[in-house]
Design a protein around this motif. Structure first.
Motif, PDB file in Angstrom:
ATOM      1  N   GLN A  60       0.834  -1.194   0.000  1.00  0.00           N
ATOM      2  CA  GLN A  60       0.000   0.000   0.000  1.00  0.00           C
ATOM      3  C   GLN A  60       0.873   1.251   0.000  1.00  0.00           C
ATOM      4  OE1 GLN A  60      -3.327  -0.019  -0.270  1.00  0.00           O
ATOM      5  NE2 GLN A  60      -3.172  -2.244  -0.459  1.00  0.00           N
ATOM      6  N   GLY A  61       0.438   2.298  -0.717  1.00  0.00           N
ATOM      7  CA  GLY A  61       1.094   3.600  -0.677  1.00  0.00           C
ATOM      8  C   GLY A  61       2.293   3.771  -1.597  1.00  0.00           C
ATOM      9  N   ILE A  62       2.674   2.759  -2.365  1.00  0.00           N
ATOM     10  CA  ILE A  62       3.838   2.920  -3.234  1.00  0.00           C
ATOM     11  C   ILE A  62       3.458   3.072  -4.706  1.00  0.00           C
ATOM     12  CG2 ILE A  62       5.364   1.648  -1.681  1.00  0.00           C
ATOM     13  CD1 ILE A  62       5.177  -0.691  -3.710  1.00  0.00           C
ATOM     14  N   HIS A  63       2.213   2.833  -5.046  1.00  0.00           N
ATOM     15  CA  HIS A  63       1.780   2.901  -6.431  1.00  0.00           C
ATOM     16  C   HIS A  63       1.136   4.251  -6.735  1.00  0.00           C
ATOM     17  CE1 HIS A  63       2.630  -1.323  -6.888  1.00  0.00           C
ATOM     18  NE2 HIS A  63       1.978  -1.543  -5.752  1.00  0.00           N
ATOM     19  N   PRO A  64       1.380   4.792  -7.950  1.00  0.00           N
ATOM     20  CA  PRO A  64       0.751   6.076  -8.296  1.00  0.00           C
ATOM     21  C   PRO A  64      -0.761   5.897  -8.462  1.00  0.00           C
ATOM     22  CG  PRO A  64       1.895   5.159 -10.193  1.00  0.00           C
ATOM     23  CD  PRO A  64       2.204   4.267  -9.029  1.00  0.00           C
ATOM     24  N   GLN A  65      -1.469   6.982  -8.281  1.00  0.00           N
ATOM     25  CA  GLN A  65      -2.925   6.953  -8.397  1.00  0.00           C
ATOM     26  C   GLN A  65      -3.307   6.883  -9.868  1.00  0.00           C
ATOM     27  OE1 GLN A  65      -4.882  10.474  -7.025  1.00  0.00           O
ATOM     28  NE2 GLN A  65      -6.916   9.626  -7.302  1.00  0.00           N
ATOM     29  N   TYR A  66      -3.972   5.804 -10.253  1.00  0.00           N
ATOM     30  CA  TYR A  66      -4.437   5.611 -11.632  1.00  0.00           C
ATOM     31  C   TYR A  66      -5.874   6.100 -11.705  1.00  0.00           C
ATOM     32  CZ  TYR A  66      -5.134   3.358 -16.152  1.00  0.00           C
ATOM     33  OH  TYR A  66      -5.384   3.118 -17.479  1.00  0.00           O
ATOM     34  N   ARG A  67      -6.137   7.037 -12.611  1.00  0.00           N
ATOM     35  CA  ARG A  67      -7.468   7.630 -12.699  1.00  0.00           C
ATOM     36  C   ARG A  67      -7.759   8.022 -14.137  1.00  0.00           C
ATOM     37  NH1 ARG A  67      -5.745  13.443 -10.283  1.00  0.00           N
ATOM     38  NH2 ARG A  67      -3.936  13.627 -11.610  1.00  0.00           N
ATOM     39  N   THR A  68      -8.994   8.346 -14.411  1.00  0.00           N
ATOM     40  CA  THR A  68      -9.391   8.794 -15.740  1.00  0.00           C
ATOM     41  C   THR A  68      -9.058  10.276 -15.875  1.00  0.00           C
ATOM     42  OG1 THR A  68     -11.173   7.183 -15.764  1.00  0.00           O
ATOM     43  CG2 THR A  68     -11.299   8.962 -17.361  1.00  0.00           C
ATOM     44  N   VAL A  69      -8.363  10.619 -16.956  1.00  0.00           N
ATOM     45  CA  VAL A  69      -7.917  11.989 -17.206  1.00  0.00           C
ATOM     46  C   VAL A  69      -8.398  12.399 -18.594  1.00  0.00           C
ATOM     47  CG1 VAL A  69      -5.886  13.492 -17.422  1.00  0.00           C
ATOM     48  CG2 VAL A  69      -5.863  11.618 -15.789  1.00  0.00           C
ATOM     49  N   VAL A  70      -8.771  13.672 -18.747  1.00  0.00           N
ATOM     50  CA  VAL A  70      -9.163  14.202 -20.050  1.00  0.00           C
ATOM     51  C   VAL A  70      -7.962  14.935 -20.635  1.00  0.00           C
ATOM     52  CG1 VAL A  70     -10.654  15.833 -21.269  1.00  0.00           C
ATOM     53  CG2 VAL A  70     -11.590  14.417 -19.442  1.00  0.00           C
ATOM     54  N   PHE A  71      -7.540  14.472 -21.831  1.00  0.00           N
ATOM     55  CA  PHE A  71      -6.471  15.133 -22.570  1.00  0.00           C
ATOM     56  C   PHE A  71      -7.103  15.948 -23.683  1.00  0.00           C
ATOM     57  CE2 PHE A  71      -4.366  11.568 -20.606  1.00  0.00           C
ATOM     58  CZ  PHE A  71      -3.146  12.096 -20.220  1.00  0.00           C
ATOM     59  N   HIS A  72      -6.612  17.167 -23.882  1.00  0.00           N
ATOM     60  CA  HIS A  72      -7.159  18.068 -24.903  1.00  0.00           C
ATOM     61  C   HIS A  72      -6.055  18.410 -25.900  1.00  0.00           C
ATOM     62  CE1 HIS A  72      -8.775  22.332 -25.930  1.00  0.00           C
ATOM     63  NE2 HIS A  72      -9.098  21.462 -26.864  1.00  0.00           N
ATOM     64  N   ASP A  73      -6.210  17.972 -27.139  1.00  0.00           N
ATOM     65  CA  ASP A  73      -5.293  18.345 -28.215  1.00  0.00           C
ATOM     66  C   ASP A  73      -5.737  19.714 -28.712  1.00  0.00           C
ATOM     67  OD1 ASP A  73      -3.812  18.731 -30.496  1.00  0.00           O
ATOM     68  OD2 ASP A  73      -4.217  16.756 -31.337  1.00  0.00           O
ATOM     69  N   THR A  74      -4.962  20.734 -28.372  1.00  0.00           N
ATOM     70  CA  THR A  74      -5.358  22.105 -28.686  1.00  0.00           C
ATOM     71  C   THR A  74      -5.265  22.419 -30.174  1.00  0.00           C
ATOM     72  OG1 THR A  74      -3.116  22.851 -28.148  1.00  0.00           O
ATOM     73  CG2 THR A  74      -4.774  22.999 -26.411  1.00  0.00           C
ATOM     74  N   SER A  75      -4.386  21.750 -30.911  1.00  0.00           N
ATOM     75  CA  SER A  75      -4.267  22.055 -32.341  1.00  0.00           C
ATOM     76  C   SER A  75      -5.417  21.461 -33.152  1.00  0.00           C
ATOM     77  CB  SER A  75      -2.921  21.567 -32.885  1.00  0.00           C
ATOM     78  OG  SER A  75      -2.792  20.184 -32.712  1.00  0.00           O
ATOM     79  N   ALA A  76      -5.994  20.339 -32.702  1.00  0.00           N
ATOM     80  CA  ALA A  76      -7.123  19.729 -33.417  1.00  0.00           C
ATOM     81  C   ALA A  76      -8.444  19.932 -32.676  1.00  0.00           C
ATOM     82  CB  ALA A  76      -6.878  18.239 -33.605  1.00  0.00           C
ATOM     83  N   ASP A  77      -8.382  20.529 -31.497  1.00  0.00           N
ATOM     84  CA  ASP A  77      -9.537  20.738 -30.628  1.00  0.00           C
ATOM     85  C   ASP A  77     -10.283  19.418 -30.398  1.00  0.00           C
ATOM     86  OD1 ASP A  77     -11.048  22.347 -28.947  1.00  0.00           O
ATOM     87  OD2 ASP A  77     -12.592  22.625 -30.476  1.00  0.00           O
ATOM     88  N   ALA A  78      -9.506  18.379 -30.032  1.00  0.00           N
ATOM     89  CA  ALA A  78     -10.066  17.062 -29.760  1.00  0.00           C
ATOM     90  C   ALA A  78      -9.835  16.704 -28.295  1.00  0.00           C
ATOM     91  CB  ALA A  78      -9.411  16.017 -30.652  1.00  0.00           C
ATOM     92  N   TYR A  79     -10.805  16.037 -27.695  1.00  0.00           N
ATOM     93  CA  TYR A  79     -10.720  15.626 -26.296  1.00  0.00           C
ATOM     94  C   TYR A  79     -10.651  14.105 -26.212  1.00  0.00           C
ATOM     95  CZ  TYR A  79     -12.049  20.388 -25.062  1.00  0.00           C
ATOM     96  OH  TYR A  79     -12.071  21.746 -24.924  1.00  0.00           O
ATOM     97  N   PHE A  80      -9.798  13.597 -25.310  1.00  0.00           N
ATOM     98  CA  PHE A  80      -9.640  12.162 -25.110  1.00  0.00           C
ATOM     99  C   PHE A  80      -9.769  11.857 -23.631  1.00  0.00           C
ATOM    100  CE2 PHE A  80      -6.917  13.496 -28.593  1.00  0.00           C
ATOM    101  CZ  PHE A  80      -7.343  12.682 -29.617  1.00  0.00           C
ATOM    102  N   LYS A  81     -10.543  10.881 -23.296  1.00  0.00           N
ATOM    103  CA  LYS A  81     -10.695  10.444 -21.904  1.00  0.00           C
ATOM    104  C   LYS A  81      -9.935   9.121 -21.783  1.00  0.00           C
ATOM    105  CE  LYS A  81     -14.694   9.094 -20.315  1.00  0.00           C
ATOM    106  NZ  LYS A  81     -16.082   9.054 -19.846  1.00  0.00           N
ATOM    107  N   VAL A  82      -8.823   9.157 -21.009  1.00  0.00           N
ATOM    108  CA  VAL A  82      -7.909   8.022 -20.942  1.00  0.00           C
ATOM    109  C   VAL A  82      -7.476   7.805 -19.491  1.00  0.00           C
ATOM    110  CG1 VAL A  82      -5.679   7.146 -21.756  1.00  0.00           C
ATOM    111  CG2 VAL A  82      -7.011   8.623 -23.224  1.00  0.00           C
ATOM    112  N   GLY A  83      -7.229   6.560 -19.132  1.00  0.00           N
ATOM    113  CA  GLY A  83      -6.677   6.264 -17.817  1.00  0.00           C
ATOM    114  C   GLY A  83      -5.213   6.649 -17.773  1.00  0.00           C
ATOM    115  N   SER A  84      -4.798   7.326 -16.701  1.00  0.00           N
ATOM    116  CA  SER A  84      -3.428   7.810 -16.608  1.00  0.00           C
ATOM    117  C   SER A  84      -3.031   8.048 -15.154  1.00  0.00           C
ATOM    118  CB  SER A  84      -3.292   9.118 -17.396  1.00  0.00           C
ATOM    119  OG  SER A  84      -1.986   9.629 -17.291  1.00  0.00           O
ATOM    120  N   THR A  85      -1.722   8.138 -14.920  1.00  0.00           N
ATOM    121  CA  THR A  85      -1.203   8.476 -13.591  1.00  0.00           C
ATOM    122  C   THR A  85      -0.594   9.871 -13.579  1.00  0.00           C
ATOM    123  OG1 THR A  85       0.946   7.483 -14.103  1.00  0.00           O
ATOM    124  CG2 THR A  85      -0.693   6.076 -13.040  1.00  0.00           C
ATOM    125  N   ILE A  86      -0.777  10.639 -14.658  1.00  0.00           N
ATOM    126  CA  ILE A  86      -0.202  11.977 -14.759  1.00  0.00           C
ATOM    127  C   ILE A  86      -0.775  12.884 -13.667  1.00  0.00           C
ATOM    128  CG2 ILE A  86      -1.884  12.895 -16.380  1.00  0.00           C
ATOM    129  CD1 ILE A  86       0.527  14.214 -17.817  1.00  0.00           C
TER     130      ILE A  86
END
Length: 88
Positions: A3-29
């Motif tokens: 417990q406590g050593i792994h990064p938090q994995y969650r759903t994140v929204v990425f936005h490509d500003t040049s194409a104005d596209a949104y992506f919902k992806v699991g990430s630890t960012i």
């Protein structure tokens, strides 16, 4: 699993500003920004390039003819590449 050593994995929204596209992806960012997306609040990260805007993935990449380059090289350096028959 420890417990406590792994990064938090969650759903994140990425936005490509040049194409104005949104992506919902699991990430630890890690990000401090959030966005309201599809009725829920998600962490938010902006991108300059993604598969929606990169020339390789969109098919807008310029292909260079390798055959033409080889012919150009042969023409340019033909005098150095020719085998000369030297008299013995």
């Amino acid at each position: 699993m420890k417990q406590g050593i792994h990064p938090q994995y969650r759903t994140v929204v990425f936005h490509d500003t040049s194409a104005d596209a949104y992506f919902k992806v699991g990430s630890t960012i890690k990000t401090a920004k959030t966005i309201e997306f599809e009725g829920q609040t998600f962490p938010y990260v902006t991108l300059d390039v993604s598969s929606q805007s990169h020339p390789f993935y969109t098919g807008k990449q310029k292909m260079i003819s390798q055959e033409g380059k080889t012919a150009q090289f042969q023409k340019r350096f033909a005098r150095f590449l020719q085998k000369e028959d030297k008299p013995a």
